[in-house]
Design a protein around this motif. Structure first.
Motif, short mmCIF file in Angstrom:
data_model
loop_
_atom_site.label_atom_id
_atom_site.label_comp_id
_atom_site.label_asym_id
_atom_site.label_seq_id
_atom_site.Cartn_x
_atom_site.Cartn_y
_atom_site.Cartn_z
N UNK A 198 -7.20 9.05 -3.87
CA UNK A 198 -8.72 9.10 -3.29
C UNK A 198 -9.34 8.15 -3.99
N UNK A 199 -9.09 7.77 -5.15
CA UNK A 199 -9.88 6.73 -6.11
C UNK A 199 -9.26 5.66 -6.61
N UNK A 200 -10.12 4.40 -6.58
CA UNK A 200 -9.74 3.12 -7.04
C UNK A 200 -10.38 2.64 -8.22
N UNK A 201 -9.80 2.60 -9.41
CA UNK A 201 -10.24 1.97 -10.45
C UNK A 201 -9.96 0.42 -10.72
N UNK A 202 -10.69 -0.29 -11.54
CA UNK A 202 -10.26 -1.70 -11.92
C UNK A 202 -8.82 -1.32 -12.54
N UNK A 203 -7.96 -2.47 -12.27
CA UNK A 203 -6.64 -2.46 -12.95
C UNK A 203 -5.68 -1.57 -12.16
N UNK A 204 -5.90 -0.82 -11.05
CA UNK A 204 -4.86 0.15 -10.48
C UNK A 204 -4.27 -0.52 -9.18
N UNK A 205 -4.21 -1.79 -9.03
CA UNK A 205 -3.71 -2.40 -7.61
C UNK A 205 -2.31 -2.49 -7.87
N UNK A 206 -1.77 -2.23 -8.95
CA UNK A 206 -0.11 -2.33 -8.95
C UNK A 206 0.23 -1.05 -8.06
N UNK A 207 -0.45 0.22 -8.18
CA UNK A 207 -0.03 1.08 -6.89
C UNK A 207 0.14 0.60 -5.59
N UNK A 208 -1.10 -0.09 -5.09
CA UNK A 208 -1.03 -0.70 -3.90
C UNK A 208 0.06 -1.86 -3.73
N UNK A 209 0.24 -2.54 -4.41
CA UNK A 209 1.11 -3.74 -4.59
C UNK A 209 2.56 -2.99 -4.42
N UNK A 210 2.83 -1.85 -4.98
CA UNK A 210 4.27 -1.15 -4.68
C UNK A 210 4.54 -0.40 -3.50
N UNK A 211 3.23 -0.13 -3.16
CA UNK A 211 3.20 0.54 -1.55
C UNK A 211 3.62 -0.57 -0.43
N UNK A 212 2.97 -1.62 -0.60
CA UNK A 212 3.37 -2.86 0.37
C UNK A 212 4.82 -3.29 0.21
N UNK A 213 5.46 -3.38 -1.02
CA UNK A 213 6.64 -3.82 -1.49
C UNK A 213 7.65 -2.70 -0.43
N UNK A 214 7.46 -1.50 -0.60
CA UNK A 214 8.13 -0.68 0.17
C UNK A 214 8.02 -0.64 1.84
N UNK A 215 7.23 -1.52 2.51
CA UNK A 215 7.08 -1.95 4.01
C UNK A 215 7.08 -0.53 4.68
N UNK A 216 5.89 0.04 4.41
CA UNK A 216 5.68 1.21 5.36
C UNK A 216 5.33 0.98 6.74
N UNK A 217 5.01 2.06 7.68
CA UNK A 217 4.92 1.65 8.89
C UNK A 217 3.35 1.55 8.83
N UNK A 218 2.60 2.50 7.93
CA UNK A 218 1.20 2.52 7.95
C UNK A 218 0.47 3.06 6.53
N UNK A 219 -0.49 2.69 6.14
CA UNK A 219 -0.86 3.23 4.74
C UNK A 219 -2.11 4.01 5.05
N UNK A 220 -2.27 5.22 4.68
CA UNK A 220 -3.32 6.19 4.71
C UNK A 220 -4.23 5.67 3.76
#
Length: 861
Positions: free
Chosen positions: A630-652
Motif C-alpha cells: 500500500x505504501x511506497x517509501x524512498x529506497x523501496x524500488x527493489x520490491x517493484x524491480x523484483x515484480x517486473x523480473x517475474x513477468x506477471x500478466x498484471x500488477x495491482x
C-alpha cells in the motif's frame, strides 16, 4: 541546496475559528490553514463560511499572512458542481492555495484555472520522490508528506523531487496512513476521507494472539499513538529541506494555537540567529499543558514502536505531577515533578481511563501543614488540597499518577496575546522626503515587506523657517508616530534645500494619508486566471453505460428505489468475469482450479512466495497479477524491480509512487512486453475526473474507492468508461493501514524490524473490540500493518446493475479463508453472475454484511 534563509521557512498554523486565527497571527504564524462549512477534513470544527472568505483573506493579508483553504477530502460525482463553486469563490477571494486530497478535484481546478496554487494534502499519501513526480503534470506547487517519513527520507525526497515540502511537526498523530483509513466510516458511518474521523484508533482493544487473549495489564489502547512534538528537531528539519512547519489542531482552542505557534516561532528564529540550543524544560511543560497524550518525535527520528504507543490512555493528560504518596483527611501528599499553584486543575489517574476519574482544582498548597502562597517548584514535597466538591479522596489510591490538566495563569497569558486592541504585528516603513522653498513637500512611503510605495505631497508649500527648521530628527519624530498602525518607521532619507518648515498638522495629515493608502494595498488579493468550464463536459462512457444514460431521470436517481427487478435470478450477465485476490498459496491453488475465474491476484505478506504463485498460475494457464504494498517509501524500488523480473500478466498498484515507477519503467522500454497496470481502491478514485486521470496516466483498469456507497458508485459508473473498471464485490474491508507494528510493540522486546525477531512469521494477531469482534492484523513486506474488518462484506445484490452499466470485471478478495471456503465463495458468485441465484442468496448464504464499500447508502431497505 543553497543557503536556507529565514524567509524560505514557513510556520503554518491551524484555525478552526476567528479566535484561533487571531491567535495564530498574533503569535507569529506565516500562514494559516482553515476550512469552510463544506469539503474539509475537520467537519466537526466550527469552520468558516464560504461567504466569509473575502473577509478572512483581507484580515490575513493585512498582516502579511497567507491563507490556505483545506479541501482535503474525496469529492463524489454529485458534488462536483458544488466543489467547482467553492474553488471559484477561493479564486475570487485570493486564497493563497487550496490543500487537496482528490486528484479528480486537482484536474477540475486545473480546468478552471492554470495558475491557482494547489498543495497536495497528506491525505494523498505522498511518501516517496516518485509520488511527488506523479503530481508534477498538474503543477502542484507543494506537497504535504506523510507523517511516517523520517528525516533521512524527507531529505532524499527533497533532493530528488525538488518540490517544496510541508511536514507535520506538532499535534495528534493518526495511527493510520492519512488517506488510507476506512475504520471510522465502516464502524461509525463517518469517513476519515470525508472529514468525519470518529477516532476508532483511540478505543480500547484486547490483543488476541493465535486466537487466545494476551493479558496486558492496563495496556488496552493498542492503536492510540502519543502526540507529535518536534520542536527539538527544528534545526534538523530545516536542514532536511522542510520549508513549511505544519501544526495540527483545527479542533483545538485558541490558547493551544497561541502556545504552540509561539514556541515554534521562537525555535525557528533561534536557528536563524545561530542558536541551536534545545527548548527549555518550562517551554516543553507549557506545550504539554495545552494538549498532550505524551510527546514523541513520531516517525521523524525513525520507527520506534515502543515509544510511539504506550497504550495506557487515549486522551490528553497534560503535565505529569507525580504519584500519590499518602492520603490525608482533606489532602494528598506528593513530591511534585512540575511547578504547581492554587487554582491549577489536576486529575488522579488510577490506570483505567474508562472509569470516572477524580479531578478538579487545587484550593490550597501546604508544606508540613503550613499554607504556601505563590507557586511551588518541582522537587517539593507538598500537601495538595483539592476542593471537596470536586474530588472524593476515598476514590484516590496511593500510587495513582497525578496530572496537571489546566493552568489558568498560562491561559490568561496566552489569551492576552490576541485579545488586544493593538495590531498583532507591525511592518517596517521606509520614507524618502524631498523639499525646496516655495514647493510642496514630496514624500515616498514604502511598505518594505509588501514592496508597495505611495507618493504623498503636502497641500501647503514649504516656507522659510524663522526659528527651528525641519531636520532629520524632527521628521523622524513626526512621521514615525505610527502607534496603533501596522507600521513602524525603519529608515528615513531626507533631502531639504534650505531652512524649511511645514505646520506639524500638515506633516501629521501626510502621515495619516500615507498609512491609509499603504494599509489599503495590504489586503488586496492575488489575481488568478479563471475560466468558464462545465463540470461534466468531459464525461466519457462505454457503450453499456451510454444506453444507461438514456434512462429517465427518476430511474437514474434511484436505481434501487424500484422493486428488486435488478436482483432477479434469470439471465446471465454477458461478458462479466470474476477475478480473485488470494493472500495464501492454499487459496491460490483453489482459485486457479476454477474455470469461472478469469484472473488471480497474489497479495502475499512476503515477496519470497511470489515465484511459487507465478508457477501455480502458469501451470494452470491462468493470468496472474502481483500486488504492490500500500505504501511506497524512498529506497523501496527493489520490491517493484523484483515484480517486473517475474513477468506477471498484471500488477495491482496501490499508490501513486509505485504507479510512477512502473510508468517510467515501461517508458524506458516501450517495445518490450509489459504487465497491465491495475489501479486499486487505495488510489481513492471517487469521481469520473479521478477515473479519467488514472486511465490517462496509464492504468489499464481501475478500482473505485471503498468510500463510495451504492448510489455514489452508480453515479460514478454512469459518468465513466466502465470498460476500464473493476469493482470489488466481496472482501474483508482493510480498516487501518499503519507504519506502527502491533506485533513488534506487544510481542517482542524490539523497537523495529531490525531487532523484533519477526513474530509476524509464526503468530497471528487480531484486535478484539468491545463487542467481541476480532479484527485480523496482517503485515506486509515493509513491516506495515493492516487491520481488516472481522466480517466479510458482499456487494452481490448490485452485480447485475453494475454489469448493465458495462462493468465486466468483479473482484473477490480473500483473507484467512481455507481452500474449501474459497471454492464455496467462488461458486456462489459465479452462480449469481450467471443468473442462477440472486445476490441476496449469496450474502445470506455467506452470513456476510450486505453492503458495498463502507456504507450501504440510504436507498437500500
Amino acid at each position: 541546496m543553497g543557503t536556507i534563509k529565514r524567509q524560505d521557512v514557513e510556520l503554518l498554523a491551524p484555525a478552526g475559528d476567528w479566535d484561533c486565527m487571531r491567535a495564530a497571527v498574533a503569535n507569529g504564524a506565516d500562514a494559516v490553514f482553515f476550512g469552510v462549512e463544506k469539503f474539509n477534513a475537520r467537519a466537526r470544527a466550527n469552520n468558516f463560511l464560504t461567504d466569509e472568505l473575502p473577509e478572512v483573506m483581507a484580515f490575513l493579508h493585512s498582516y502579511g499572512v497567507k491563507g490556505f483553504l483545506t479541501f482535503n477530502i474525496l469529492v463524489f460525482e454529485n458534488e462536483l458542481e458544488e466543489a467547482k463553486r467553492l474553488i471559484e469563490a477561493c479564486v475570487d477571494a485570493g486564497v493563497d492555495a487550496v490543500i487537496v486530497q482528490d486528484l479528480g478535484l486537482v484536474k477540475l481546478i486545473r480546468e478552471l484555472s492554470p495558475d491557482f496554487p494547489i498543495h497536495g494534502s497528506t491525505q494523498m499519501t505522498i511518501t516517496s520522490p516518485e509520488a511527488v513526480e506523479f503530481t508534477k503534470p498538474f503543477d502542484i506547487e507543494r506537497v504535504v508528506l506523510g507523517r511516517e517519513n523520517n528525516l533521512k527520507q524527507i531529505k532524499t525526497i527533497g533532493e530528488q523531487a525538488k518540490l517544496p515540502m510541508e511536514v507535520f511537526v506538532h499535534g495528534a498523530l493518526c495511527v493510520s496512513y492519512s488517506g488510507q483509513c476506512l475504520t471510522s466510516e465502516m464502524w461509525g458511518g463517518r469517513s476519515a476521507n470525508r472529514g468525519e474521523c470518529a477516532q476508532a484508533c483511540r478505543l480500547p482493544y484486547d490483543l488476541m494472539v493465535d486466537g487466545e487473549q494476551k493479558l496486558m495489564g492496563d495496556i488496552t489502547y493498542l492503536l492510540s499513538p502519543k502526540d507529535l512534538a518536534a520542536v527539538e528537531l527544528v534545526p534538523e528539519l530545516i536542514e532536511a529541506g522542510v520549508m513549511s512547519f505544519k501544526i495540527e489542531g483545527r479542533l483545538k482552542s485558541p490558547e493551544y494555537v497561541a502556545n504552540v505557534v509561539s514556541k515554534y516561532r521562537t525555535a525557528i528564529d533561534k536557528y536563524f540567529d545561530g542558536d541551536r540550543s534545545a527548548p527549555s524544560k518550562e517551554d516543553m511543560r507549557e506545550l504539554q499543558q495545552s494538549f498532550s497524550r505524551g510527546f514523541t518525535h513520531g516517525f521523524l527520528g525513525g520507527t520506534n514502536n515502543k515509544q510511539l504507543v504506550e497504550g495506557t490512555f487515549p486522551k490528553s493528560r497534560g503535565v505529569y505531577l507525580g504519584r500519590v504518596e499518602k492520603i490525608l483527611r482533606d489532602a494528598i501528599i506528593c513530591r511534585v515533578e512540575a511547578p504547581i499553584k492554587r487554582g491549577d486543575g489536576i486529575v488522579f489517574d488510577a490506570g483505567d481511563p474508562t472509569k470516572k476519574e477524580e479531578g478538579g482544582r487545587i484550593y490550597d498548597l501546604r508544606r508540613q501543614g503550613t499554607k504556601l502562597e505563590g507557586e511551588a517548584q518541582e522537587g517539593t514535597i507538598l500537601e495538595l488540597v483539592p476542593g471537596r466538591n470536586d474530588v472524593d479522596l476515598r476514590r484516590v489510591h496511593v500510587g495513582d499518577r497525578i496530572w496537571k490538566t489546566n493552568d489558568p495563569a498560562l491561559d490568561r497569558r496566552l489569551r492576552a496575546t490576541f485579545e488586544t486592541e493593538k495590531p498583532y504585528r507591525v511592518f517596517p516603513l521606509s520614507v524618502k522626503v524631498r523639499g525646496s522653498l516655495g514647493q510642496p513637500l514630496h514624500t515616498w512611503w514604502t511598505d518594505v515587506q509588501k514592496g508597495t510605495t505611495v507618493e504623498v505631497f503636502s497641500e501647503l508649500e514649504l516656507e522659510l523657517a524663522q526659528k527651528r527648521p525641519m531636520d532629520q530628527a524632527l521628521l523622524e519624530e513626526q512621521l514615525g508616530r505610527l502607534g496603533g498602525t501596522v507600521y513602524q518607521l525603519e529608515s528615513l532619507d531626507a533631502e531639504l534645500y534650505g531652512d524649511l518648515i511645514l505646520p506639524m498638522r500638515e506633516l501629521n495629515r501626510m502621515r495619516r494619508v500615507a498609512v491609509e493608502q499603504l494599509a489599503g494595498e495590504r489586503p488586496k488579493p492575488p489575481v488568478y486566471v479563471k475560466r468558464e468550464v462545465s463540470v461534466y463536459a468531459d464525461v466519457r462512457t462505454g457503450a453499456a453505460a451510454d444506453s444507461a444514460l438514456q434512462q429517465p431521470a427518476a430511474a437514474m436517481d434511484s436505481p434501487l428505489a424500484q422493486p428488486r427487478k435488478a436482483d432477479r435470478a434469470e439471465g446471465a450477465t454477458a461478458g462479466a468475469k470474476l477475478t480473485v485476490l488470494c493472500r495464501s498459496l492454499q487459496q491460490l491453488e483453489a482459485a486457479v482450479r476454477s474455470e469461472e475465474v478469469g484472473m488471480v491476484y497474489a497479495d502475499f505478506e512476503f515477496i519470497k512466495q511470489f515465484p511459487a504463485a507465478m508457477a501455480l498460475a502458469r501451470s494452470a494457464g491462468k493470468p496472474i497479477a502481483l500486488a504492490t504494498p500500500r505504501i511506497h517509501m524512498p529506497g523501496e524500488n527493489g520490491y517493484h524491480a523484483n515484480i517486473l523480473k517475474l513477468q506477471p500478466d498484471a500488477v495491482l498498484i496501490r499508490n501513486t509512487g509505485a504507479l510512477y515507477y512502473y510508468l517510467r519503467a515501461h517508458a524506458a522500454k516501450p517495445n518490450e512486453p509489459f504487465p497491465q497496470l491495475i489501479g486499486d481502491f487505495s488510489l481513492n478514485i471517487a469521481n469520473h475526473k479521478a477515473a479519467d486521470l488514472f486511465v490517462d496516466a496509464g492504468c489499464n483498469l481501475i478500482t473505485p474507492s471503498y468510500d463510495l456507497n451504492v448510489q455514489q458508485m452508480f453515479d460514478l459508473l454512469r459518468n465513466s468508461d466502465t470498460s476500464k473498471m473493476e469493482v470489488v464485490i466481496h472482501q474483508h474491508l482493510p480498516m487501518f493501514h499503519t507504519e506502527h507494528c502491533v506485533y513488534c510493540t506487544f510481542l517482542s522486546e524490539g523497537t523495529d524490524f531490525t531487532n523484533c525477531g519477526r513474530p509476524c512469521e509464526d503468530r497471528r494477531v487480531s484486535l478484539q473490540d468491545r463487542i467481541g469482534m476480532s479484527h485480523p492484523v496482517r503485515v506486509d513486506e515493509g513491516c506495515r500493518n493492516t487491520v481488516y474488518n472481522a466480517i466479510e462484506q458482499s456487494g452481490a445484490e448490485y452485480v447485475r446493475q453494475f454489469a448493465d452499466l458495462g462493468v465486466a470485471s468483479f473482484r473477490i478478495e480473500f483473507l484467512e479463508e481455507t481452500a474449501e471456503k474459497v471454492d464455496e465463495v467462488i461458486e456462489l458468485y459465479s452462480n449469481a453472475l450467471a443468473g442462477r441465484i440472486t445476490g441476496t442468496q449469496v450474502w445470506r448464504s455467506l452470513k456476510a454484511i450486505n453492503q458495498l464499500g463502507v456504507t450501504r447508502g440510504q436507498l437500500v431497505k
